[in-house]
Design a protein around this motif. Structure first.
Motif, short mmCIF file in Angstrom:
data_model
loop_
_atom_site.label_atom_id
_atom_site.label_comp_id
_atom_site.label_asym_id
_atom_site.label_seq_id
_atom_site.Cartn_x
_atom_site.Cartn_y
_atom_site.Cartn_z
N VAL A 131 18.63 80.26 -13.79
CA VAL A 131 17.28 80.71 -13.85
C VAL A 131 16.87 82.49 -13.08
O VAL A 131 16.36 83.16 -13.55
CB VAL A 131 16.00 79.85 -13.24
CG1 VAL A 131 14.74 80.41 -13.27
CG2 VAL A 131 16.17 78.51 -14.15
N ARG A 132 17.82 82.15 -11.84
CA ARG A 132 17.56 83.36 -10.98
C ARG A 132 18.10 84.56 -11.57
O ARG A 132 17.72 85.83 -11.70
CB ARG A 132 18.13 83.46 -9.62
CG ARG A 132 17.15 82.31 -8.57
CD ARG A 132 17.57 82.31 -7.36
NE ARG A 132 16.77 81.29 -6.49
CZ ARG A 132 15.62 81.80 -5.97
NH1 ARG A 132 15.32 83.05 -5.75
NH2 ARG A 132 14.95 80.93 -5.26
N ALA A 133 19.31 84.35 -12.28
CA ALA A 133 20.08 85.46 -12.93
C ALA A 133 19.45 85.93 -14.24
O ALA A 133 19.39 87.32 -14.30
CB ALA A 133 21.33 84.95 -13.30
N ALA A 134 18.70 84.92 -14.90
CA ALA A 134 17.93 85.63 -15.97
C ALA A 134 16.68 86.22 -15.75
O ALA A 134 16.46 87.10 -16.28
CB ALA A 134 17.63 84.07 -17.04
N ALA A 135 16.14 85.87 -14.66
CA ALA A 135 15.01 86.36 -14.47
C ALA A 135 15.16 87.88 -13.87
O ALA A 135 14.68 88.90 -14.02
CB ALA A 135 14.33 85.52 -13.32
N ASP A 136 16.53 88.09 -13.06
CA ASP A 136 16.82 89.36 -12.69
C ASP A 136 16.99 90.43 -13.75
O ASP A 136 16.72 91.55 -13.73
CB ASP A 136 17.94 89.24 -11.53
CG ASP A 136 17.75 88.72 -10.43
OD1 ASP A 136 16.54 88.77 -9.88
OD2 ASP A 136 19.02 88.29 -9.69
N GLU A 137 17.87 89.85 -14.96
CA GLU A 137 17.91 90.57 -15.92
C GLU A 137 16.80 90.75 -16.87
O GLU A 137 16.62 92.19 -17.17
CB GLU A 137 18.96 89.76 -17.06
CG GLU A 137 20.60 89.59 -16.30
CD GLU A 137 21.34 89.10 -17.27
OE1 GLU A 137 21.25 88.94 -18.73
OE2 GLU A 137 22.12 88.16 -17.01
N LEU A 138 15.86 90.05 -16.96
CA LEU A 138 14.66 90.36 -17.44
C LEU A 138 13.60 91.40 -16.80
O LEU A 138 13.16 92.17 -17.42
CB LEU A 138 14.03 88.88 -17.80
CG LEU A 138 14.35 88.03 -18.94
CD1 LEU A 138 13.64 86.80 -18.74
CD2 LEU A 138 14.14 88.49 -20.37
N ARG A 139 13.80 91.33 -15.54
CA ARG A 139 12.94 92.12 -14.75
C ARG A 139 13.87 93.58 -14.84
O ARG A 139 12.99 94.60 -14.79
CB ARG A 139 13.00 91.72 -13.24
CG ARG A 139 12.13 90.37 -12.90
CD ARG A 139 12.33 89.77 -11.62
NE ARG A 139 11.97 90.93 -10.50
CZ ARG A 139 10.93 91.10 -10.16
NH1 ARG A 139 9.88 90.48 -10.59
NH2 ARG A 139 10.70 92.23 -9.26
N ASP A 140 14.85 93.78 -14.96
CA ASP A 140 15.46 95.16 -14.99
C ASP A 140 15.32 95.52 -16.33
O ASP A 140 15.47 96.79 -16.47
CB ASP A 140 17.20 94.96 -14.90
CG ASP A 140 17.41 94.69 -13.31
OD1 ASP A 140 16.79 94.47 -12.34
OD2 ASP A 140 18.63 93.97 -12.97
N THR A 141 15.02 94.81 -17.57
CA THR A 141 15.31 95.36 -18.77
C THR A 141 13.84 95.57 -19.27
O THR A 141 13.55 96.54 -19.76
CB THR A 141 15.66 94.12 -19.61
OG1 THR A 141 17.19 93.83 -19.32
CG2 THR A 141 15.81 94.78 -21.13
N HIS A 142 12.76 94.94 -18.59
CA HIS A 142 11.53 95.09 -19.15
C HIS A 142 10.54 95.56 -17.97
O HIS A 142 10.53 94.75 -16.88
CB HIS A 142 10.83 93.75 -19.54
CG HIS A 142 11.91 93.27 -21.01
ND1 HIS A 142 11.50 93.75 -22.08
CD2 HIS A 142 12.61 92.27 -20.75
CE1 HIS A 142 12.70 93.23 -22.80
NE2 HIS A 142 13.15 92.38 -22.05
#
Length: 310
Positions: A82-93
């Motif tokens: 969950v944390r890894a996905a959130a980090d990626e989403l935050r970096d992308t959007h």
């Protein structure tokens, strides 16, 4: 005059908006993603199995011209994921307009998540709680942004949540009650989140349930029952089950209808809320217990290590 029935055709344009949908590779989540993509949204399929997510994205692209679809790995049964996905989403959007907490497991045998939580509560509630908290600052002050959490009519199953034994270490495990508790937690989370957001503009928090939808999860849950149950269910199935396309409508309305208000809960308008077009429905009395909502929130923060920016 016949009453107006809300359909996918009523979803307003979503151009320029980013929608993150968990469990969007199949069933209600897939149909939700397809409609939002068709209305112009940039859609992120947040899924546990990336290959299945890519196949789902290809299906949507094949039927929706110029669909903007991305796939994000997310395992709600793992806080690290969950944390890894959130980090990626935050970096992308730079912003997120819609977060649709749709994924879930149903009537599973006694099992635990990677972090040791009872599987159904850990996946259906705690994983989504953590994801929402980690992404919420990307939604603050974004016009018409919403957090939509998908619950179930099954939230009425089982007794009240035992906050002293969330993982069923003391109580005898009931997969039906455990599922009911996880779906009750979805609603309690929605109502408490809306209270914390109230007066702060966007986003708003809403909830929905699909009724009796023909999904892989619902078919799997029936297959685990006795032969007598399956025979009886086959007789009443036409009265209780609708297509995934119809099952997605309450979520789509909660996510996009301009008239929706924070804290509302949408479900089908037919018999026992099993089938039909979406309308505002009432959840159980237990779901409105504000003391229980706050206790669940505090425990969820402690278990996940995630605090909200509200």
């Amino acid at each position: 005059m016949p009453r107006q029935r809300w359909t996918a055709a009523d979803v307003p344009g979503q151009h320029g908006r980013v929608a993150v949908i968990t469990g969007a590779n199949t069933g209600v989540g897939f149909e939700t993603a397809k409609v939002l993509a068709a209305r112009g949204a940039s859609v992120v399929l947040a899924v546990r199995d990336v290959d299945k997510g890519k196949r789902a994205a290809a299906q949507i692209t094949a039927s929706v011209a110029d669909a903007d679809i991305r796939v994000q790995r997310l395992d709600l049964a793992s806080l690290a994921s969950v944390r890894a996905a959130a980090d990626e989403l935050r970096d992308t959007h730079a912003r997120i307009d819609l977060l649709i907490n749709n994924a879930g497991v149903m009537y599973t045998p006694r099992s635990v998540t990677e972090d040791g939580f009872e599987l159904q509560l850990g996946t259906n509630h705690l994983g989504h709680f953590a994801l929402t908290g980690l992404l919420l600052d990307k939604m603050l002050r974004v016009p018409r942004s919403r957090v939509v959490t998908v619950s179930s009519a099954g939230h009425r199953q089982g007794g009240p949540i035992d906050f002293d034994d969330l993982d069923w270490n003391t109580n005898e495990y009931s997969r039906v009650a455990a599922y009911g508790h996880s779906k009750l937690a979805n609603l309690m989370f929605t109502y408490e989140l809306q209270r914390r957001l109230s007066g702060k503009g966007e986003p708003i928090a809403t909830a929905a349930h699909p009724g009796g939808s023909d999904t892989g999860g619902s078919r799997a849950s029936v297959s685990r029952q006795s032969a007598l149950f399956r025979a009886a269910f086959a007789l009443v199935r036409p009265l209780l089950i609708q297509s995934s396309e119809m099952g997605a409508l309450p979520t789509l309305r909660a996510a996009t209808d301009p008239a929706v208000q924070g804290g509302q809960y949408y479900g089908p308008d037919g018999f026992s809320e099993s089938k039909g077009h979406p309308k505002v429905v009432k959840s159980s009395a237990r779901s409105y217990d504000t003391a229980a909502q706050r206790r669940l929130w505090t425990i969820s923060e402690e278990l996940t290590g995630v605090s909200f920016p509200v």
